[in-house]
Every structure is written in C-alpha cells, then in structure tokens.
Design a protein around this motif. Structure first.
Motif, PDB file in Angstrom:
ATOM      1  N   ALA A  52       0.871  -1.178   0.000  1.00  0.00           N
ATOM      2  CA  ALA A  52       0.000   0.000   0.000  1.00  0.00           C
ATOM      3  C   ALA A  52       0.903   1.222   0.000  1.00  0.00           C
ATOM      4  CB  ALA A  52      -0.900   0.003   1.229  1.00  0.00           C
ATOM      5  N   ILE A  53       0.934   1.924  -1.118  1.00  0.00           N
ATOM      6  CA  ILE A  53       1.840   3.060  -1.294  1.00  0.00           C
ATOM      7  C   ILE A  53       1.034   4.263  -1.749  1.00  0.00           C
ATOM      8  CG2 ILE A  53       3.832   3.946  -2.584  1.00  0.00           C
ATOM      9  CD1 ILE A  53       4.823   1.041  -2.819  1.00  0.00           C
ATOM     10  N   GLY A  54       1.249   5.403  -1.098  1.00  0.00           N
ATOM     11  CA  GLY A  54       0.554   6.625  -1.474  1.00  0.00           C
ATOM     12  C   GLY A  54      -0.242   7.179  -0.315  1.00  0.00           C
ATOM     13  N   LYS A  55      -1.360   7.808  -0.628  1.00  0.00           N
ATOM     14  CA  LYS A  55      -2.238   8.350   0.407  1.00  0.00           C
ATOM     15  C   LYS A  55      -2.920   7.202   1.147  1.00  0.00           C
ATOM     16  CE  LYS A  55      -6.546  10.954   0.847  1.00  0.00           C
ATOM     17  NZ  LYS A  55      -7.379  12.045   0.325  1.00  0.00           N
ATOM     18  N   TRP A  56      -2.890   7.220   2.480  1.00  0.00           N
ATOM     19  CA  TRP A  56      -3.514   6.159   3.272  1.00  0.00           C
ATOM     20  C   TRP A  56      -4.906   6.591   3.736  1.00  0.00           C
ATOM     21  CZ3 TRP A  56      -4.148   1.421   3.645  1.00  0.00           C
ATOM     22  CH2 TRP A  56      -4.598   0.788   4.786  1.00  0.00           C
ATOM     23  N   HIS A  57      -4.982   7.528   4.636  1.00  0.00           N
ATOM     24  CA  HIS A  57      -6.237   8.140   5.096  1.00  0.00           C
ATOM     25  C   HIS A  57      -7.209   7.143   5.715  1.00  0.00           C
ATOM     26  CE1 HIS A  57      -9.043  11.834   4.327  1.00  0.00           C
ATOM     27  NE2 HIS A  57      -8.929  11.517   5.602  1.00  0.00           N
ATOM     28  N   LEU A  58      -6.662   6.126   6.389  1.00  0.00           N
ATOM     29  CA  LEU A  58      -7.503   5.167   7.097  1.00  0.00           C
ATOM     30  C   LEU A  58      -7.025   4.944   8.526  1.00  0.00           C
ATOM     31  CD1 LEU A  58      -8.221   2.608   4.239  1.00  0.00           C
ATOM     32  CD2 LEU A  58      -9.895   4.074   5.384  1.00  0.00           C
ATOM     33  N   GLY A  59      -6.136   5.815   9.013  1.00  0.00           N
ATOM     34  CA  GLY A  59      -5.753   5.815  10.409  1.00  0.00           C
ATOM     35  C   GLY A  59      -4.718   4.776  10.798  1.00  0.00           C
ATOM     36  N   TYR A  60      -4.170   4.970  12.011  1.00  0.00           N
ATOM     37  CA  TYR A  60      -3.167   4.061  12.589  1.00  0.00           C
ATOM     38  C   TYR A  60      -3.450   3.874  14.073  1.00  0.00           C
ATOM     39  CZ  TYR A  60      -0.329   5.389   8.475  1.00  0.00           C
ATOM     40  OH  TYR A  60       0.137   5.633   7.205  1.00  0.00           O
ATOM     41  N   GLY A  61      -3.114   2.691  14.588  1.00  0.00           N
ATOM     42  CA  GLY A  61      -3.190   2.447  16.014  1.00  0.00           C
ATOM     43  C   GLY A  61      -4.601   2.144  16.496  1.00  0.00           C
TER      44      GLY A  61
ATOM     45  N   VAL B 265       6.277  15.277  -3.609  1.00  0.00           N
ATOM     46  CA  VAL B 265       5.581  14.109  -3.053  1.00  0.00           C
ATOM     47  C   VAL B 265       5.189  13.109  -4.135  1.00  0.00           C
ATOM     48  CG1 VAL B 265       3.499  13.332  -1.861  1.00  0.00           C
ATOM     49  CG2 VAL B 265       4.792  15.268  -0.973  1.00  0.00           C
ATOM     50  N   MET B 266       4.615  13.571  -5.236  1.00  0.00           N
ATOM     51  CA  MET B 266       4.204  12.635  -6.282  1.00  0.00           C
ATOM     52  C   MET B 266       5.390  11.845  -6.822  1.00  0.00           C
ATOM     53  SD  MET B 266       1.005  12.147  -6.968  1.00  0.00           S
ATOM     54  CE  MET B 266       1.002  11.591  -8.674  1.00  0.00           C
ATOM     55  N   ASP B 267       6.502  12.522  -7.044  1.00  0.00           N
ATOM     56  CA  ASP B 267       7.697  11.834  -7.543  1.00  0.00           C
ATOM     57  C   ASP B 267       8.192  10.809  -6.528  1.00  0.00           C
ATOM     58  OD1 ASP B 267      10.177  11.628  -9.361  1.00  0.00           O
ATOM     59  OD2 ASP B 267      11.050  12.169  -7.421  1.00  0.00           O
ATOM     60  N   GLU B 268       8.193  11.174  -5.253  1.00  0.00           N
ATOM     61  CA  GLU B 268       8.725  10.273  -4.229  1.00  0.00           C
ATOM     62  C   GLU B 268       7.825   9.054  -4.024  1.00  0.00           C
ATOM     63  OE1 GLU B 268       9.222  13.081  -1.075  1.00  0.00           O
ATOM     64  OE2 GLU B 268      11.212  13.693  -1.775  1.00  0.00           O
ATOM     65  N   LEU B 269       6.517   9.248  -4.067  1.00  0.00           N
ATOM     66  CA  LEU B 269       5.608   8.106  -3.946  1.00  0.00           C
ATOM     67  C   LEU B 269       5.750   7.173  -5.140  1.00  0.00           C
ATOM     68  CD1 LEU B 269       2.333   9.849  -2.676  1.00  0.00           C
ATOM     69  CD2 LEU B 269       3.949   8.492  -1.323  1.00  0.00           C
ATOM     70  N   THR B 270       5.816   7.744  -6.337  1.00  0.00           N
ATOM     71  CA  THR B 270       5.917   6.930  -7.549  1.00  0.00           C
ATOM     72  C   THR B 270       7.237   6.179  -7.588  1.00  0.00           C
ATOM     73  OG1 THR B 270       4.583   8.600  -8.696  1.00  0.00           O
ATOM     74  CG2 THR B 270       5.723   6.977 -10.058  1.00  0.00           C
ATOM     75  N   THR B 271       8.313   6.854  -7.206  1.00  0.00           N
ATOM     76  CA  THR B 271       9.626   6.212  -7.177  1.00  0.00           C
ATOM     77  C   THR B 271       9.639   5.052  -6.196  1.00  0.00           C
ATOM     78  OG1 THR B 271      10.755   8.264  -7.805  1.00  0.00           O
ATOM     79  CG2 THR B 271      12.081   6.591  -6.698  1.00  0.00           C
ATOM     80  N   ASP B 272       8.988   5.227  -5.055  1.00  0.00           N
ATOM     81  CA  ASP B 272       8.935   4.154  -4.071  1.00  0.00           C
ATOM     82  C   ASP B 272       8.134   2.968  -4.607  1.00  0.00           C
ATOM     83  OD1 ASP B 272       9.700   3.895  -1.016  1.00  0.00           O
ATOM     84  OD2 ASP B 272       7.752   2.916  -1.264  1.00  0.00           O
ATOM     85  N   ALA B 273       7.026   3.248  -5.292  1.00  0.00           N
ATOM     86  CA  ALA B 273       6.221   2.173  -5.870  1.00  0.00           C
ATOM     87  C   ALA B 273       7.015   1.400  -6.915  1.00  0.00           C
ATOM     88  CB  ALA B 273       4.946   2.746  -6.489  1.00  0.00           C
ATOM     89  N   ILE B 274       7.759   2.114  -7.737  1.00  0.00           N
ATOM     90  CA  ILE B 274       8.584   1.455  -8.758  1.00  0.00           C
ATOM     91  C   ILE B 274       9.659   0.599  -8.101  1.00  0.00           C
ATOM     92  CG2 ILE B 274      10.291   1.901 -10.568  1.00  0.00           C
ATOM     93  CD1 ILE B 274       8.579   4.347 -11.344  1.00  0.00           C
ATOM     94  N   GLY B 275      10.285   1.139  -7.051  1.00  0.00           N
ATOM     95  CA  GLY B 275      11.302   0.370  -6.340  1.00  0.00           C
ATOM     96  C   GLY B 275      10.743  -0.914  -5.766  1.00  0.00           C
ATOM     97  N   TRP B 276       9.508  -0.852  -5.233  1.00  0.00           N
ATOM     98  CA  TRP B 276       8.902  -2.062  -4.686  1.00  0.00           C
ATOM     99  C   TRP B 276       8.595  -3.059  -5.794  1.00  0.00           C
ATOM    100  CZ3 TRP B 276       4.107  -4.504  -5.216  1.00  0.00           C
ATOM    101  CH2 TRP B 276       3.850  -5.519  -4.294  1.00  0.00           C
TER     102      TRP B 276
END
Length: 502
Positions: free
Chosen positions: A139-148, A223-234
């Motif tokens: 799950a990479i990108g905007k989460w918006h479903l909380g933690y904890g 942010v968009m570049d960093e999220l996309t780069t992380d998704a590609i790396g995964w």
C-alpha cells in the motif's frame, strides 16, 4: 409465493454458474497455482472527476492525459463506475473491504490525521484475501484510514496499521496531501523520526497547521515523484515466485496543487490542469515499469478515483481558473465532491488485462468501487460467501471486465452517501435521495440537498427534474429497499430479485 421463491433460487443459480463460467478460461478448469494468477495494480487517484481525462471528454487543448488514456485504448472504459461516497476515506474503506463505510461508526465526514486504524484487524480485505492466495502486497501513497487503536502517536510505532490487514509493505502520506503530519510513514513508523519530542509546530504555505513531528518534512512539490519512485522500487524488487498486488494511491489531484518542475505550466488550465498532468506522468512511470519488467501481459491494472472532482465556478482559486478556461472536471454530471449528485460519485474507471479484457471497448454496466473485493476474490477462485461478515456490499463484476454476456444487472442496486450522511439509492434508471443528514451533525453541510428527490437518470442524467411527487410508488419502494439494506447489515441477496420490479 412458491413461484417467487423458485424464481429467486433460479436467479441465484444462474448468477453462481455465471461466476464459474467466467473463471474457467482463466483457471483452465482448475484452481491455478498462486504464481500463475495475474498481478494486480489498483491506482486510486484523489479527487479526479469524471470529465478530467481526454478519454472521458476533456479537451486536449486544455489538458493532455495520454498515459492514463493508454489504459482505455488497451483495455475497457466504464461509463457508470461509482464511488460509495463523495469523499475520500469512506471510499477507501469500501474499496479495500467491500463494505459500505457507513456501516461502521463513521456515519459522516472523514478520518482525521490522528484517528485510529479504521479497518478492524479481524476484517478481511483485498490485501488479506490475496495474501492468503500467495500474493505479496504493498500500500503506497495516500492512506487516510488511520493508525493504532486510539489517538495516533506519531512518535511511537504506528500499530496496528496496513501491515496488520494484509499488506507486506507500506509507504504513505498519512492523511492528505499537505496534511498536518507533514511526514511520511514507512511500515510502522515515521520516516526519519529523530526523537519522541515535538518540535515547534508551524504553518505550511497553504495555511495548514503542522503537528511538529521531529522528522524530515515532506516537500509538497516532490511528493508525487517520491511516492511513484517508491512504488517502482517495490515493483522492481528481486523477482520472486509469488504474484504481486500494488495498491497505489497518488495524492494528485487533491489540494494543494503542487506540480513539479516537469509539469508546471504544461496545461491550458493553470495549476489544476498541471496537477492532472503530474498524475498522468506518475501513471506513465508505473506502466513503463510493468513493460520494462515484462509483466504487463500478466497484470490486471485498474485505474480510478476516490470521488468526483472539486468544482468552483467563481473566485481566484485554481479550480475556478480551470473552469473559466473551459474544463468541466465532472463532465456532464451535476454536483461535485461532497455532493449527493452524480458529479460526486461518477468517476473514471479503466481496466486493462491483455488477453482477457478486450482493448478499446466501453462498458455501461453500473459498478461501484466496493465491488473490487468480490471481483478480485472471484478472479483468484475465492468467492465471497453471503453467510459470512465479509465484503457485505460487494458484487462480482468480473463479467463486466471480461465482456461476458449476462441478462440481468450484475449489481441490482447501489447505495451512495455524501459526507454529511445523506443517503441515495440507485436501482435501474431510478435514483432516490433520502435528503436527511446524519442526526449527529448539528450543522450539516450541503443543506440545499437535504430534501427528498427522485430522478430518472436514463431520461434526466443531469438530475434537473425532481419527480419525487409524481412517482410515489417508486419513492416508497426505493425508500423501503434502502431501509432493508441498512437494517440487514449487508446488500442482502434475499431481496435482490424484487429490486427491479415496478
């Protein structure tokens, strides 16, 4: 009575056999090994309206979306895809769980930055059902479903979280683009957290308050570049035997509109259009990665949005500038994000799966994002049982993906709601709006929408002619059906055969 029962049983049998027939060519008549199942990529854009792509009618002189539209050319474009809510986090809950979010304690509004994990760890999700079938999930990108479990403390491990509901990896903006946290989360903790002490809180250039977490702060333009780069790396991690599921949720095109240097000034609608170009660029990079890895032919790609677009017609904000330039972000539909009208729910929906989904085709079937659970479960031969508390509102729409003929609608009815707790139900051409806000709201928004309404979307797609007083029988039937679904706790199969009766 016996005749009605026999008809109901016959319809259920037909629907069950249709699911089997759909699966046979995919599974070769037997349960395929997990490694033989398709990879799955769901790209869930933020606030992207129905009319914001060239493939959905946007003028190419205003914006240019060739990379997202590549999915339309190589796959299937849906004209009646809907979100369960006209705002973000309820839709994200519904997509991942196959359950309407209003069945939880979240009767209105959205999840806040420090709210606890909204999905119970005991609840099945798309990720957990795929994990049980041998998929690795991210799950990479905007989460918006909380933690904890209580108020999230970002200075401590953020658990439970996505890793506890089926995902193996997580890299995210906790809530929204430009949110109060100002940080990234990777797996269970804030990226680069230096201490448990809060530093001086501040304000962003867009007037947002920061929480003051002692960690590197996000730069909105990156942010968009960093999220996309992380998704590609995964995606490019050393190849394993198991198939993969990527839930990629870009922050574009949510406010603030912060295009990168590469996309700034490239549209004919100012910042708003440039931000759409940023999204298109991100999708291009994801698709090119699949091509480079030589897995595109074995990957089901779904592109859609969490709700309709923000629409402003006056003022100096980027949305109004885009409107004056000629862009209609929600196309022909009335309303916008937050509203109970179609502009809040109708979204682009593109499906590509080479060799299975016919290229360049269009489908008018009514579907909802909550249907992704049952559809993906059917794809991997793990159909949803109607007798369990799993994906209670999800329907298998795989036949619509694959172009399998069927006589009856795959989804007989559909409930949608706006963030003030106003419900609407669609059945056939009819849409009934209850017109009541959540009783827990003292000052509900969208007050002009809070009255009973009935529209025939076939004759009146723009929802301009309220015929609620002209068809009391239809109003009564739909109001009763809405209440049945609410009380039953699920979109019950026991009433499906009666939904389309006069």
């Amino acid at each position: 009575m016996r005749n009605e029962l026999n008809q109901a049983l016959l319809r259920l049998l037909i629907r069950s056999w249709l699911s089997v027939l759909v699966m046979l060519p995919i599974l070769g008549g037997s349960i395929a090994a997990a490694a033989d199942r398709p990879n799955i990529v769901i790209i869930l854009a933020d606030d992207l309206g129905y009319g914001s792509l060239n493939s959905y009618g946007a003028d190419v002189s205003l914006i240019h979306t060739p990379n997202i539209d590549r999915l339309a050319m190589q796959g299937r474009r849906f004209t009646d895809a809907n979100t369960p809510s006209s705002v973000c986090s309820p839709t994200r809950y519904g997509l991942l769980t196959g359950r309407y979010d209003w069945r939880t304690n979240q009767k209105h509004g959205v999840i806040n930055t420090t709210d606890p994990l909204h999905i119970e760890t005991s609840r099945s999700t798309i990720a957990s059902v795929l994990k049980s079938a041998g998929y690795r999930n991210a799950a990479i990108g905007k989460w918006h479903l909380g933690y904890g479990t209580g108020k999230a403390d970002f200075t401590k491990p953020l658990t439970p979280g996505p890793l506890d509901i089926g995902f193996d990896y997580h890299f995210a903006v906790p809530q929204n683009h430009g949110d109060a946290s100002g940080v990234y989360v990777r797996n269970r903790q804030v990226v680069g957290l230096r201490s448990g002490e809060n530093v001086a809180a501040g304000r962003s250039p867009y007037g947002r308050d920061y929480m003051g977490i002692d960690a590197p702060q996000r730069v909105d333009e990156n942010v968009m570049d960093e999220l996309t780069t992380d998704a590609i790396g995964w995606l490019e991690e050393p190849k394993r035997d198991e198939p993969f599921f990527l839930y990629f949720a870009p922050v574009a095109i949510h406010f603030p509109y912060t295009p990168s240097e590469e996309t700034s000034g490239t549209s004919g609608t100012g910042l708003y259009g440039d931000w759409i170009h940023e999204l298109d660029r991100s999708v291009d990079r994801i698709l090119d990665t699949l091509d480079r890895m030589k897995v595109a032919d074995d990957t089901l790609v779904i592109f859609t949005s969490d709700n309709g677009g923000v629409l402003m017609t006056v003022g100096e904000r980027p949305e109004a500038e885009a409107f004056r330039a000629g862009l209609r972000p929600n196309g022909q539909w009335r309303g916008r994000k937050h509203s109970i009208y179609e502009g809040g729910f109708r979204v682009p929906f593109l499906v590509r799966w080479p060799g299975h989904v016919a290229p360049g085709t269009v489908c008018d079937e009514t579907i909802n994002l909550v249907d992704m659970y049952a559809t993906i479960a059917a794809l991997i031969a793990q159909p949803v049982s109607p007798n369990k508390e799993i994906a209670e509102d999800s329907f298998n729409v795989l036949p619509a993906f694959l172009g399998v003929p069927h006589e009856e609608p795959l989804r007989p009815s559909m409930i949608v709601h706006s963030p003030n707790g106003n419900y609407a139900i669609r059945s056939g051409p009819w849409k009934y709006i209850e017109g009541q806000a959540s009783p827990t709201l003292k000052r509900p928004s969208q007050r002009d929408e809070l009255h009973a309404q009935l529209y025939n979307l076939q004759d009146d797609p723009g929802e301009q002619n309220n015929v609620v007083d002209e068809h009391p029988g239809i109003r009564k039937r739909l109001a009763s059906l809405l209440e049945q679904h609410r009380k039953s706790g699920r979109s019950s199969t026991s009433v499906l055969h009666r939904e389309n009766s006069p």
